[in-house]
Write a protein that holds these residues in place. Structure first.
Motif, PDB file in Angstrom:
ATOM      1  N   LEU A  78      67.470 106.299 -54.955  1.00  0.00           N
ATOM      2  CA  LEU A  78      68.700 106.099 -55.725  1.00  0.00           C
ATOM      3  C   LEU A  78      68.543 106.593 -57.154  1.00  0.00           C
ATOM      4  N   THR A  79      67.397 106.333 -57.758  1.00  0.00           N
ATOM      5  CA  THR A  79      67.135 106.830 -59.105  1.00  0.00           C
ATOM      6  C   THR A  79      67.072 108.349 -59.118  1.00  0.00           C
ATOM      7  N   ILE A  81      68.558 110.414 -57.089  1.00  0.00           N
ATOM      8  CA  ILE A  81      69.899 110.969 -56.882  1.00  0.00           C
ATOM      9  C   ILE A  81      70.655 111.014 -58.194  1.00  0.00           C
ATOM     10  N   VAL A  82      70.569 109.965 -58.990  1.00  0.00           N
ATOM     11  CA  VAL A  82      71.267 109.933 -60.275  1.00  0.00           C
ATOM     12  C   VAL A  82      70.702 110.993 -61.218  1.00  0.00           C
ATOM     13  N   ILE A  83      69.388 111.121 -61.267  1.00  0.00           N
ATOM     14  CA  ILE A  83      68.769 112.112 -62.135  1.00  0.00           C
ATOM     15  C   ILE A  83      69.116 113.526 -61.683  1.00  0.00           C
ATOM     16  N   PHE A  85      71.734 114.494 -60.061  1.00  0.00           N
ATOM     17  CA  PHE A  85      73.137 114.766 -60.360  1.00  0.00           C
ATOM     18  C   PHE A  85      73.318 115.142 -61.829  1.00  0.00           C
ATOM     19  N   GLY A  86      72.602 114.462 -62.715  1.00  0.00           N
ATOM     20  CA  GLY A  86      72.667 114.814 -64.138  1.00  0.00           C
ATOM     21  C   GLY A  86      72.127 116.210 -64.399  1.00  0.00           C
TER      22      GLY A  86
END
Length: 115
Positions: A78-79, A81-83, A85-86
């Motif tokens: 999950l972490t 995926i967020v990184i 995406f950024g």
């Protein structure tokens, strides 16, 4: 099941490396996206695949009687995926700006320009 995931992960890594070696910056970013997905799938597979088991231990139990899913790989993914995406959003803006200035997405043309 894990053998199938090993082949899929290998195929994703091979595809990502092939895309990243192309001269187009758009293909480079697509390769980076595929590479991050392959890494996420590798983390999930390395954490162990347990079907239908929640990553929770009831309060009244001191030991785990049945198989449970490990929540650490899920949290790492999950972490990631967020990184990713950024990073993808930044890369898209960077590509757009580079294309406005240079007028091409070829990496060789971007190397030879001095602004």
């Amino acid at each position: 099941m894990e053998n199938l995931f090993a082949f899929v992960i290998g195929g994703l890594y091979a595809t990502a490396l092939f895309m990243m070696l192309r001269r187009s910056i758009v293909k480079l970013v697509i390769g980076l996206m595929i590479l991050s997905n392959a890494a996420n799938l590798l983390i999930l597979t390395a954490g162990g695949l347990v079907r239908g088991a929640p990553p929770l231990i009831p309060e009244h139990l001191e030991r785990v009687a049945a198989a449970i899913a490990d929540p650490l790989p899920q949290a790492l993914i999950l972490t990631a995926i967020v990184i990713s995406f950024g990073v993808l959003a930044f890369a898209v803006v960077l590509i757009h700006r580079a294309y406005e200035v240079i007028g091409a997405d070829d990496l060789n043309e971007m190397k030879s320009t001095d602004l």
